[in-house]
Design a protein around this motif. Structure first.
Motif, PDB file in Angstrom:
ATOM      1  N   SER A   9      -0.240  -5.366  -8.679  1.00  0.00           N
ATOM      2  CA  SER A   9       0.900  -5.309  -7.758  1.00  0.00           C
ATOM      3  C   SER A   9       2.121  -4.634  -8.354  1.00  0.00           C
ATOM      4  CB  SER A   9       1.256  -6.711  -7.270  1.00  0.00           C
ATOM      5  OG  SER A   9       0.192  -7.210  -6.483  1.00  0.00           O
TER       6      SER A   9
ATOM      7  N   MET B 219       0.854  -1.176   0.000  1.00  0.00           N
ATOM      8  CA  MET B 219       0.000   0.000   0.000  1.00  0.00           C
ATOM      9  C   MET B 219       0.897   1.236   0.000  1.00  0.00           C
ATOM     10  SD  MET B 219      -2.925   1.617   2.543  1.00  0.00           S
ATOM     11  CE  MET B 219      -3.089   0.218   3.520  1.00  0.00           C
TER      12      MET B 219
ATOM     13  N   ARG C  97      -4.005   0.662  -2.681  1.00  0.00           N
ATOM     14  CA  ARG C  97      -3.499  -0.701  -2.511  1.00  0.00           C
ATOM     15  C   ARG C  97      -4.016  -1.592  -3.626  1.00  0.00           C
ATOM     16  NH1 ARG C  97      -6.650  -4.640   1.439  1.00  0.00           N
ATOM     17  NH2 ARG C  97      -8.681  -3.689   1.174  1.00  0.00           N
TER      18      ARG C  97
ATOM     19  N   ARG D  84      -4.876   6.583   0.101  1.00  0.00           N
ATOM     20  CA  ARG D  84      -4.249   5.274   0.333  1.00  0.00           C
ATOM     21  C   ARG D  84      -4.591   4.388  -0.866  1.00  0.00           C
ATOM     22  NH1 ARG D  84      -3.060   5.372   5.938  1.00  0.00           N
ATOM     23  NH2 ARG D  84      -4.420   6.818   7.044  1.00  0.00           N
TER      24      ARG D  84
END
Length: 161
Positions: A144, A1, A137, A135
Motif C-alpha cells: 500500500s 489503484m 493495485r 492498472r
C-alpha cells in the motif's frame, strides 16, 4: 489503484524497472491481461531493475524460470495449467519463501493459491497500437505505501482515468 498509459514496449519495460526499485524479499507480483499486452515485457523491465543480466523470456512451456539479481526473480507462467493444484504442486509457497520476487503471469486465474498480499499489474491494449493501459493495485498492507511512491515516480507516464 493507479492507472497509467505506456506508449511503447520500452515504456512498459521502464515501468517494470520502476516497480523493481520498490521490491522487497518475498514480494509477489500478479500480472494479468490478454495475450500480447506486455506481461513479459513488463517482467523484462522488472528483471533489469532487479539487476538480472541474462535474457528474460516467457516461461510458458517450462512454467518456471529463476534469475539471479539484487533479489532473485522467479518468473511463473500459469497459462497452461489446468488446475490451481498444479501451482501448489510446483511449490509456489516455497518459491515465495526463498526470499526473492515472484512474478506470476496470468496470476489472476490462480489467486486462491497465492499469498494474500501482492501487487496486481493488469495490462490492457490502449488506443494506439503500442499503447498499454496499466492498472496497478496493492492487495494487503505491504504494497500500500509503496504503490503511492510508484504513483509519484511514474509521472512520466500518462495518468489515465
Amino acid at each position: 489503484m493507479i492507472t497509467l498509459v505506456t506508449k511503447s514496449v520500452d515504456d512498459t519495460k521502464a515501468l517494470g524497472a520502476e516497480v523493481a526499485a520498490l521490491c522487497r524479499p518475498r514480494d509477489v507480483i500478479v500480472l494479468a491481461g490478454d495475450l500480447g499486452t506486455g506481461k513479459t515485457a513488463f517482467t523484462q523491465g522488472l528483471a533489469r531493475g532487479l539487476g538480472v543480466e541474462e535474457p528474460v523470456t516467457s516461461p510458458a512451456f517450462v512454467l518456471v524460470r529463476t534469475y539471479a539479481g539484487r533479489l532473485p526473480l522467479t518468473h511463473i507462467d500459469v497459462y497452461r495449467l489446468d488446475h490451481i493444484q498444479e501451482l501448489v504442486d510446483l511449490g509456489i509457497a516455497e518459491l515465495v519463501d526463498e526470499g526473492g520476487v515472484t512474478v506470476v503471469e496470468w496470476g489472476d486465474v490462480v489467486l486462491p493459491a497465492l499469498p494474500a498480499e501482492f501487487l496486481e499489474v493488469r495490462l490492457e491494449h490502449g488506443e494506439a497500437l503500442d499503447d498499454r493501459r496499466v492498472r496497478i493495485r496493492a492487495l494487503g498492507s505491504s504494497w500500500s505505501a509503496r504503490i503511492a511512491a510508484l504513483a509519484g515516480a511514474a509521472d512520466r507516464w500518462t495518468a489515465a482515468g
